[in-house]
Design a protein around this motif. Structure first.
Motif, PDB file in Angstrom:
ATOM      1  N   VAL A   1      63.073 -75.120 114.517  1.00  0.00           N
ATOM      2  CA  VAL A   1      64.156 -76.078 114.710  1.00  0.00           C
ATOM      3  C   VAL A   1      65.162 -75.953 113.577  1.00  0.00           C
ATOM      4  O   VAL A   1      64.781 -75.791 112.413  1.00  0.00           O
ATOM      5  N   ILE A   2      66.438 -76.042 113.917  1.00  0.00           N
ATOM      6  CA  ILE A   2      67.482 -76.127 112.911  1.00  0.00           C
ATOM      7  C   ILE A   2      68.480 -77.184 113.374  1.00  0.00           C
ATOM      8  O   ILE A   2      68.841 -77.235 114.545  1.00  0.00           O
ATOM      9  N   ALA A   3      68.878 -78.059 112.444  1.00  0.00           N
ATOM     10  CA  ALA A   3      69.848 -79.116 112.758  1.00  0.00           C
ATOM     11  C   ALA A   3      70.986 -79.009 111.753  1.00  0.00           C
ATOM     12  O   ALA A   3      70.994 -79.700 110.735  1.00  0.00           O
ATOM     13  N   PRO A   4      71.944 -78.134 112.017  1.00  0.00           N
ATOM     14  CA  PRO A   4      73.017 -77.897 111.046  1.00  0.00           C
ATOM     15  C   PRO A   4      73.984 -79.067 110.946  1.00  0.00           C
ATOM     16  O   PRO A   4      74.084 -79.886 111.864  1.00  0.00           O
ATOM     17  N   ALA A   5      74.687 -79.127 109.833  1.00  0.00           N
ATOM     18  CA  ALA A   5      75.723 -80.151 109.655  1.00  0.00           C
ATOM     19  C   ALA A   5      76.961 -79.747 110.448  1.00  0.00           C
ATOM     20  O   ALA A   5      77.481 -78.644 110.275  1.00  0.00           O
ATOM     21  N   ASN A   6      77.396 -80.623 111.329  1.00  0.00           N
ATOM     22  CA  ASN A   6      78.609 -80.395 112.113  1.00  0.00           C
ATOM     23  C   ASN A   6      79.803 -80.811 111.246  1.00  0.00           C
ATOM     24  O   ASN A   6      79.880 -81.967 110.818  1.00  0.00           O
ATOM     25  N   PRO A   7      80.755 -79.927 110.971  1.00  0.00           N
ATOM     26  CA  PRO A   7      81.861 -80.274 110.061  1.00  0.00           C
ATOM     27  C   PRO A   7      82.739 -81.428 110.527  1.00  0.00           C
ATOM     28  O   PRO A   7      83.320 -82.140 109.715  1.00  0.00           O
ATOM     29  N   LEU A   8      82.890 -81.616 111.846  1.00  0.00           N
ATOM     30  CA  LEU A   8      83.692 -82.720 112.405  1.00  0.00           C
ATOM     31  C   LEU A   8      85.156 -82.634 111.985  1.00  0.00           C
ATOM     32  O   LEU A   8      85.800 -83.648 111.700  1.00  0.00           O
ATOM     33  N   ARG A   9      85.698 -81.415 112.005  1.00  0.00           N
ATOM     34  CA  ARG A   9      87.098 -81.220 111.605  1.00  0.00           C
ATOM     35  C   ARG A   9      88.010 -80.962 112.793  1.00  0.00           C
ATOM     36  O   ARG A   9      89.127 -81.446 112.857  1.00  0.00           O
ATOM     37  N   SER A  10      87.577 -80.157 113.748  1.00  0.00           N
ATOM     38  CA  SER A  10      88.333 -79.902 114.974  1.00  0.00           C
ATOM     39  C   SER A  10      87.403 -79.206 115.948  1.00  0.00           C
ATOM     40  O   SER A  10      86.389 -78.622 115.544  1.00  0.00           O
TER      41      SER A  10
ATOM     42  N   ASP B   1      87.599 -86.088 112.352  1.00  0.00           N
ATOM     43  CA  ASP B   1      89.049 -85.986 112.272  1.00  0.00           C
ATOM     44  C   ASP B   1      89.640 -86.399 113.618  1.00  0.00           C
ATOM     45  O   ASP B   1      89.147 -85.997 114.680  1.00  0.00           O
ATOM     46  N   THR B   2      90.684 -87.193 113.584  1.00  0.00           N
ATOM     47  CA  THR B   2      91.249 -87.730 114.823  1.00  0.00           C
ATOM     48  C   THR B   2      91.824 -86.652 115.734  1.00  0.00           C
ATOM     49  O   THR B   2      92.003 -86.890 116.938  1.00  0.00           O
ATOM     50  N   THR B   3      92.095 -85.463 115.208  1.00  0.00           N
ATOM     51  CA  THR B   3      92.618 -84.395 116.067  1.00  0.00           C
ATOM     52  C   THR B   3      91.610 -83.970 117.126  1.00  0.00           C
ATOM     53  O   THR B   3      92.000 -83.432 118.167  1.00  0.00           O
ATOM     54  N   THR B   4      90.301 -84.204 116.862  1.00  0.00           N
ATOM     55  CA  THR B   4      89.294 -83.797 117.846  1.00  0.00           C
ATOM     56  C   THR B   4      89.456 -84.545 119.162  1.00  0.00           C
ATOM     57  O   THR B   4      89.053 -84.050 120.218  1.00  0.00           O
ATOM     58  N   LEU B   5      90.036 -85.750 119.114  1.00  0.00           N
ATOM     59  CA  LEU B   5      90.175 -86.554 120.333  1.00  0.00           C
ATOM     60  C   LEU B   5      91.097 -85.914 121.356  1.00  0.00           C
ATOM     61  O   LEU B   5      90.902 -86.078 122.568  1.00  0.00           O
ATOM     62  N   GLY B   6      92.112 -85.186 120.876  1.00  0.00           N
ATOM     63  CA  GLY B   6      93.099 -84.650 121.802  1.00  0.00           C
ATOM     64  C   GLY B   6      93.126 -83.147 121.916  1.00  0.00           C
ATOM     65  O   GLY B   6      93.991 -82.590 122.609  1.00  0.00           O
ATOM     66  N   GLU B   7      92.175 -82.463 121.273  1.00  0.00           N
ATOM     67  CA  GLU B   7      92.166 -80.993 121.325  1.00  0.00           C
ATOM     68  C   GLU B   7      91.455 -80.514 122.592  1.00  0.00           C
ATOM     69  O   GLU B   7      90.291 -80.842 122.817  1.00  0.00           O
ATOM     70  N   PRO B   8      92.115 -79.720 123.426  1.00  0.00           N
ATOM     71  CA  PRO B   8      91.489 -79.257 124.670  1.00  0.00           C
ATOM     72  C   PRO B   8      90.297 -78.342 124.415  1.00  0.00           C
ATOM     73  O   PRO B   8      90.288 -77.555 123.473  1.00  0.00           O
ATOM     74  N   SER B   9      89.311 -78.476 125.263  1.00  0.00           N
ATOM     75  CA  SER B   9      88.134 -77.621 125.195  1.00  0.00           C
ATOM     76  C   SER B   9      88.425 -76.271 125.837  1.00  0.00           C
ATOM     77  O   SER B   9      89.331 -76.134 126.666  1.00  0.00           O
ATOM     78  N   GLY B  10      87.640 -75.281 125.453  1.00  0.00           N
ATOM     79  CA  GLY B  10      87.792 -73.955 126.035  1.00  0.00           C
ATOM     80  C   GLY B  10      86.933 -73.782 127.278  1.00  0.00           C
ATOM     81  O   GLY B  10      86.378 -74.743 127.816  1.00  0.00           O
ATOM     82  N   ALA B  11      86.836 -72.540 127.747  1.00  0.00           N
ATOM     83  CA  ALA B  11      86.004 -72.252 128.920  1.00  0.00           C
ATOM     84  C   ALA B  11      84.566 -72.681 128.639  1.00  0.00           C
ATOM     85  O   ALA B  11      84.012 -72.344 127.595  1.00  0.00           O
TER      86      ALA B  11
END
Length: 258
Positions: free
Chosen positions: A61-70, A187-197
């Motif tokens: 198991v690995i639980a990496p730190a998610n940066p939460l930047r974008s 980061d608030t930019t994550t709310l409006g950044e479109p996801s990829g395929a």
């Protein structure tokens, strides 16, 4: 007394990355590595009980730190972590972590299954905000958030007085009080950044739906699970299903691993 041959064999097992304190067996070597990805307003410790169960069952198991930047930066970071791992992989994402695994797993042949735990499973071009408000029910809005500037933009925190109701209403208050003061902002930019395929179009997926989720309404989770063709189960849980229902969460991950 151990022979030279036994010592060499033992050293090889350690080099192969067997779990500390667990003897190497054919069973543990054949199991996939489980990667647990947290979302915003939380950290990897939210996966502790699930990780404990999986480690006991012999999974790496690995639980990496998610940066939460974008979305793009966080997905690239997770992709770089996955590139360091060998053998088959099972990715489990909670909340925003689901968006990250959806993007990071794309075109990675080692990822054998995706597990969404009260998580976002976006299609191409969708944003977190699009999905969160697709159906009524979310209690996460601007009135429940604090915004604080950082050198590159603004971070969003759930207000301490709203944290328990929005995020973890079925956990004890003394637990959620600590979670509120130690939360990691997104980061608030994550709310409006479109996801990829989305990787779920080519990788089998599973979904743990939290019936009493006040952040991602259960109706939204059911919509995403059905669209992805995911095998889904429902639990009576708040948004933090991996904390309030760790056994059910671990069971779904084990099912995905099989």
């Amino acid at each position: 007394m151990p022979t030279r041959r036994n010592l060499i064999a033992g050293s090889a097992a350690i080099a192969a990355g067997t779990l500390i304190g667990s003897p190497a067996t054919a069973s543990t070597r054949s199991k996939p590595t489980v990667v647990l990805v947290h979302g915003a307003f939380a950290d990897a410790s939210g996966w502790n009980d699930v990780a404990r169960i999986l480690l006991h069952d012999g999974y790496r198991v690995i639980a990496p730190a998610n940066p939460l930047r974008s979305v793009s930066a966080d997905s690239a970071y997770l992709s770089s972590v996955l590139a360091t791992l060998t053998g088959p992989l099972i990715l489990a994402g909670h909340s925003y972590g689901g968006m990250v695994i959806t993007n990071a797993a794309r075109d990675n042949p080692h990822v054998k299954a995706l597990v969404y735990v009260a998580a976002f499973a976006p299609d191409e071009g969708e944003t977190l905000h699009d999905l969160q408000v697709k159906y009524p029910g979310t209690k996460l809005d601007e009135s429940s958030l604090d915004f604080r500037p950082h050198p590159g933009g603004y971070d969003g925190y759930v207000k301490p007085e709203a944290f328990r109701e929005v995020f973890a209403a079925d956990l004890p208050r003394h637990v959620t009080d600590l979670m509120a003061v130690t939360q990691r902002p997104g980061d608030t930019t994550t709310l409006g950044e479109p996801s990829g395929a989305p990787a779920w179009k080519t990788i089998p997926s599973h979904f743990l739906i939290a019936r009493h989720d006040n952040l991602i309404p259960a109706t939204v989770q059911r919509f995403m699970a059905a669209r992805a063709g995911a095998r889904s189960v429902e639990v009576n849980s708040s948004h933090v299903a991996m904390m309030s229902q760790p056994r059910a969460t671990a069971a779904l991950i084990r099912k995905a691993a099989r």
